[in-house]
Design a protein around this motif. Structure first.
Motif, mmCIF file in Angstrom:
data_model
loop_
_atom_site.group_PDB
_atom_site.id
_atom_site.type_symbol
_atom_site.label_atom_id
_atom_site.label_comp_id
_atom_site.label_asym_id
_atom_site.label_seq_id
_atom_site.Cartn_x
_atom_site.Cartn_y
_atom_site.Cartn_z
ATOM 1 N N MET A 1 0.841 -1.194 0.000
ATOM 2 C CA MET A 1 0.000 0.000 0.000
ATOM 3 C C MET A 1 0.883 1.253 0.000
ATOM 4 N N PRO A 2 0.292 2.399 -0.335
ATOM 5 C CA PRO A 2 1.074 3.638 -0.332
ATOM 6 C C PRO A 2 1.774 3.875 1.015
ATOM 7 N N ASN A 3 2.832 4.643 0.969
ATOM 8 C CA ASN A 3 3.642 5.011 2.141
ATOM 9 C C ASN A 3 4.371 3.824 2.761
ATOM 10 N N GLY A 4 4.694 2.827 1.949
ATOM 11 C CA GLY A 4 5.501 1.714 2.407
ATOM 12 C C GLY A 4 4.804 0.735 3.327
ATOM 13 N N LYS A 5 3.498 0.727 3.345
ATOM 14 C CA LYS A 5 2.746 -0.208 4.186
ATOM 15 C C LYS A 5 2.596 -1.536 3.456
ATOM 16 N N MET A 6 2.818 -2.644 4.172
ATOM 17 C CA MET A 6 2.708 -3.951 3.520
ATOM 18 C C MET A 6 2.265 -5.015 4.514
ATOM 19 N N ALA A 7 1.713 -6.095 3.965
ATOM 20 C CA ALA A 7 1.312 -7.241 4.786
ATOM 21 C C ALA A 7 1.188 -8.466 3.894
ATOM 22 N N PHE A 8 1.265 -9.622 4.519
ATOM 23 C CA PHE A 8 1.010 -10.883 3.838
ATOM 24 C C PHE A 8 -0.437 -11.275 4.122
ATOM 25 N N ILE A 9 -1.114 -11.820 3.113
ATOM 26 C CA ILE A 9 -2.509 -12.209 3.264
ATOM 27 C C ILE A 9 -2.711 -13.650 2.821
ATOM 28 N N GLU A 10 -3.286 -14.456 3.696
ATOM 29 C CA GLU A 10 -3.729 -15.803 3.342
ATOM 30 C C GLU A 10 -5.226 -15.722 3.073
ATOM 31 N N LEU A 11 -5.653 -16.258 1.950
ATOM 32 C CA LEU A 11 -7.063 -16.227 1.573
ATOM 33 C C LEU A 11 -7.667 -17.610 1.711
ATOM 34 N N LYS A 12 -8.901 -17.644 2.200
ATOM 35 C CA LYS A 12 -9.616 -18.897 2.403
ATOM 36 C C LYS A 12 -11.072 -18.739 1.968
ATOM 37 N N ALA A 13 -11.696 -19.852 1.635
ATOM 38 C CA ALA A 13 -13.129 -19.855 1.397
ATOM 39 C C ALA A 13 -13.814 -19.585 2.741
ATOM 40 N N PRO A 14 -15.029 -19.042 2.714
ATOM 41 C CA PRO A 14 -15.721 -18.736 3.969
ATOM 42 C C PRO A 14 -15.758 -19.923 4.931
ATOM 43 N N GLY A 15 -15.367 -19.645 6.169
ATOM 44 C CA GLY A 15 -15.390 -20.656 7.211
ATOM 45 C C GLY A 15 -14.184 -21.577 7.261
ATOM 46 N N LYS A 16 -13.337 -21.527 6.252
ATOM 47 C CA LYS A 16 -12.148 -22.386 6.230
ATOM 48 C C LYS A 16 -11.044 -21.765 7.070
ATOM 49 N N LYS A 17 -10.214 -22.593 7.659
ATOM 50 C CA LYS A 17 -9.117 -22.150 8.519
ATOM 51 C C LYS A 17 -7.771 -22.486 7.883
ATOM 52 N N MET A 18 -6.725 -21.810 8.358
ATOM 53 C CA MET A 18 -5.381 -22.093 7.873
ATOM 54 C C MET A 18 -4.932 -23.469 8.349
ATOM 55 N N ARG A 19 -4.160 -24.142 7.500
ATOM 56 C CA ARG A 19 -3.566 -25.424 7.878
ATOM 57 C C ARG A 19 -2.441 -25.167 8.889
ATOM 58 N N LEU A 20 -2.012 -26.220 9.564
ATOM 59 C CA LEU A 20 -0.976 -26.114 10.580
ATOM 60 C C LEU A 20 0.305 -25.477 10.024
ATOM 61 N N LEU A 21 0.728 -25.898 8.831
ATOM 62 C CA LEU A 21 1.934 -25.328 8.232
ATOM 63 C C LEU A 21 1.741 -23.842 7.918
ATOM 64 N N GLN A 22 0.558 -23.463 7.472
ATOM 65 C CA GLN A 22 0.289 -22.048 7.200
ATOM 66 C C GLN A 22 0.337 -21.227 8.490
ATOM 67 N N GLU A 23 -0.175 -21.786 9.576
ATOM 68 C CA GLU A 23 -0.098 -21.114 10.883
ATOM 69 C C GLU A 23 1.365 -20.933 11.301
ATOM 70 N N LYS A 24 2.191 -21.952 11.023
ATOM 71 C CA LYS A 24 3.624 -21.874 11.348
ATOM 72 C C LYS A 24 4.290 -20.759 10.550
ATOM 73 N N ARG A 25 4.002 -20.681 9.246
ATOM 74 C CA ARG A 25 4.590 -19.612 8.409
ATOM 75 C C ARG A 25 4.122 -18.245 8.891
ATOM 76 N N LYS A 26 2.858 -18.153 9.263
ATOM 77 C CA LYS A 26 2.316 -16.889 9.789
ATOM 78 C C LYS A 26 3.114 -16.466 11.018
ATOM 79 N N SER A 27 3.331 -17.391 11.937
ATOM 80 C CA SER A 27 4.097 -17.098 13.153
ATOM 81 C C SER A 27 5.531 -16.690 12.834
ATOM 82 N N GLN A 28 6.152 -17.354 11.873
ATOM 83 C CA GLN A 28 7.523 -17.007 11.479
ATOM 84 C C GLN A 28 7.589 -15.583 10.933
ATOM 85 N N LEU A 29 6.656 -15.233 10.065
ATOM 86 C CA LEU A 29 6.641 -13.885 9.479
ATOM 87 C C LEU A 29 6.354 -12.825 10.539
ATOM 88 N N GLU A 30 5.425 -13.120 11.439
ATOM 89 C CA GLU A 30 5.106 -12.170 12.504
ATOM 90 C C GLU A 30 6.298 -11.993 13.447
#
Length: 94
Positions: free
Chosen positions: A39-68
């Motif tokens: 986004m403008p002014n150097g703002k950025m984020a990673f986004i995981e997209l899911k179908a409604p009601g679906k949750k991230m898999r365990l590995l995706q949660e791990k990657r999320k934690s690593q990035l955070e």
């Protein structure tokens, strides 16, 4: 509603705000988020997209934690209604 519809809403909303929602692929590293939102002014984020009601898999949660742990914002969006809320959070991040 399918994941592709949520993804299309994100791409459109980011573009409307003069940002980019780039497809993010990391060969050799599974579980990375689907999109890198810039986004403008150097703002950025990673986004995981899911179908409604679906949750991230365990590995995706791990990657999320690593990035955070590195200081990056990481969001999971499973409904079109969350897109604007997440973009606001990215723009308002310190």
């Amino acid at each position: 509603m399918r994941e592709k519809e949520v993804e299309a809403a994100l791409v459109k909303a980011a573009k409307k705000r003069n940002g980019l929602a780039l497809k993010f692929v990391s060969p050799g590293l599974s579980g990375v988020p689907d999109r890198l939102v810039l986004m403008p002014n150097g703002k950025m984020a990673f986004i995981e997209l899911k179908a409604p009601g679906k949750k991230m898999r365990l590995l995706q949660e791990k990657r999320k934690s690593q990035l955070e742990a590195l200081g990056f914002l990481v969001f999971c969006i499973d409904r079109k209604e969350k897109v604007e809320v997440v973009l606001d959070a990215i723009i308002q991040a310190a």
